[in-house]
Design an enzyme around this catalytic site. Structure first.
Site, PDB file in Angstrom:
ATOM      1  N   ALA A 136     -50.678 -70.278  -1.769  1.00 39.40           N
ATOM      2  CA  ALA A 136     -51.171 -68.971  -1.330  1.00 39.40           C
ATOM      3  C   ALA A 136     -51.592 -68.218  -2.588  1.00 39.40           C
ATOM      4  O   ALA A 136     -50.756 -67.743  -3.345  1.00 39.40           O
ATOM      5  CB  ALA A 136     -50.087 -68.220  -0.567  1.00 39.40           C
ATOM      6  N   VAL A 137     -52.894 -68.169  -2.831  1.00 38.05           N
ATOM      7  CA  VAL A 137     -53.402 -67.655  -4.103  1.00 38.05           C
ATOM      8  C   VAL A 137     -53.430 -66.134  -4.186  1.00 38.05           C
ATOM      9  O   VAL A 137     -53.552 -65.592  -5.284  1.00 38.05           O
ATOM     10  CB  VAL A 137     -54.816 -68.216  -4.419  1.00 38.05           C
ATOM     11  N   PHE A 193     -53.779 -79.858  -3.115  1.00 39.84           N
ATOM     12  CA  PHE A 193     -52.813 -78.862  -3.584  1.00 39.84           C
ATOM     13  C   PHE A 193     -53.040 -77.582  -2.802  1.00 39.84           C
ATOM     14  O   PHE A 193     -54.174 -77.099  -2.700  1.00 39.84           O
ATOM     15  CB  PHE A 193     -53.025 -78.613  -5.080  1.00 39.84           C
ATOM     16  N   SER A 221     -60.910 -68.837   3.329  1.00 38.81           N
ATOM     17  CA  SER A 221     -60.628 -69.543   2.068  1.00 38.81           C
ATOM     18  C   SER A 221     -61.498 -69.035   0.936  1.00 38.81           C
ATOM     19  O   SER A 221     -61.027 -68.863  -0.194  1.00 38.81           O
ATOM     20  CB  SER A 221     -60.830 -71.051   2.240  1.00 38.81           C
ATOM     21  N   HIS A 274     -57.168 -78.386   4.344  1.00 35.42           N
ATOM     22  CA  HIS A 274     -57.291 -77.309   3.356  1.00 35.42           C
ATOM     23  C   HIS A 274     -58.249 -77.729   2.249  1.00 35.42           C
ATOM     24  O   HIS A 274     -58.281 -78.888   1.847  1.00 35.42           O
ATOM     25  CB  HIS A 274     -55.918 -76.954   2.779  1.00 35.42           C
TER      26      HIS A 274
END
Length: 172
Positions: A126-127, A123, A88, A71
């Site tokens: 889920a934004v 870190f 992303s 990620h």
């Protein structure tokens, strides 16, 4: 959601081509689901999310850690040659992470460094639907988690991201 353009179940290759990016840079998740066999019921995003999540949960800690490390860092300085996936980039832009003030950018950089040093993976959150302030607050709070708690939290966030991506594919 249709998993294929026809009412029939897609071929494993077609399934992986469509769903291989649901878990960040980890087509092995979709490959494992396809290898288990596909049915028309997999057209339900909730069912497909559960199947994909089960593959990740059964993969073992080393594979899970590898998945976490794939990620991207939030508002991170990308490594040479590294690019954000289209998913992303879109997700980070939805939280306006591409519009940080200099102070916010500096805060994200410091938190990324501290988090990486403490946990050994980026870190993950889920934004979608969160503000930069929400993300920064969660980032700072989660730095205090014990490593095992944070590993579990990161995996849970990865599953949330996957579900959001599956839902987007259902609409698209």
């Amino acid at each position: 959601m249709t998993i294929a353009s026809s009412p029939e179940t897609p071929s494993p290759a077609a399934f992986v081509a469509r769903f291989g990016g649901v878990y960040e840079r980890s087509p092995w998740v979709a490959e494992a689901v396809a290898a288990e066999g596909l049915t028309p019921e997999d057209a339900d995003p909730a069912r497909l999310a559960a199947r994909m999540s089960a593959v990740v949960e059964a993969a073992g800690r080393d594979r899970q850690l590898e998945l976490l490390r794939l990620h991207p860092r939030l508002v991170g300085k990308l490594k040479v040659g590294e690019e954000l996936t289209a998913e992303s980039r879109k997700e980070q832009a939805s939280a306006r992470l591409d519009q940080c003030s200099p102070d916010e950018f500096a805060r994200f950089q410091a938190l990324n460094a501290d988090y990486d040093a403490r946990f050994g993976f980026p870190f993950i959150i889920a934004v979608t639907g969160l503000s930069r302030a929400d993300i920064l607050a969660s980032f700072a709070a989660r730095l205090g988690n014990p490593p095992e708690t944070e590993f579990r939290t990161a995996l849970d966030e990865v599953h949330k991201i996957a579900r959001i991506r599956l839902d987007a594919l259902a609409i698209g």
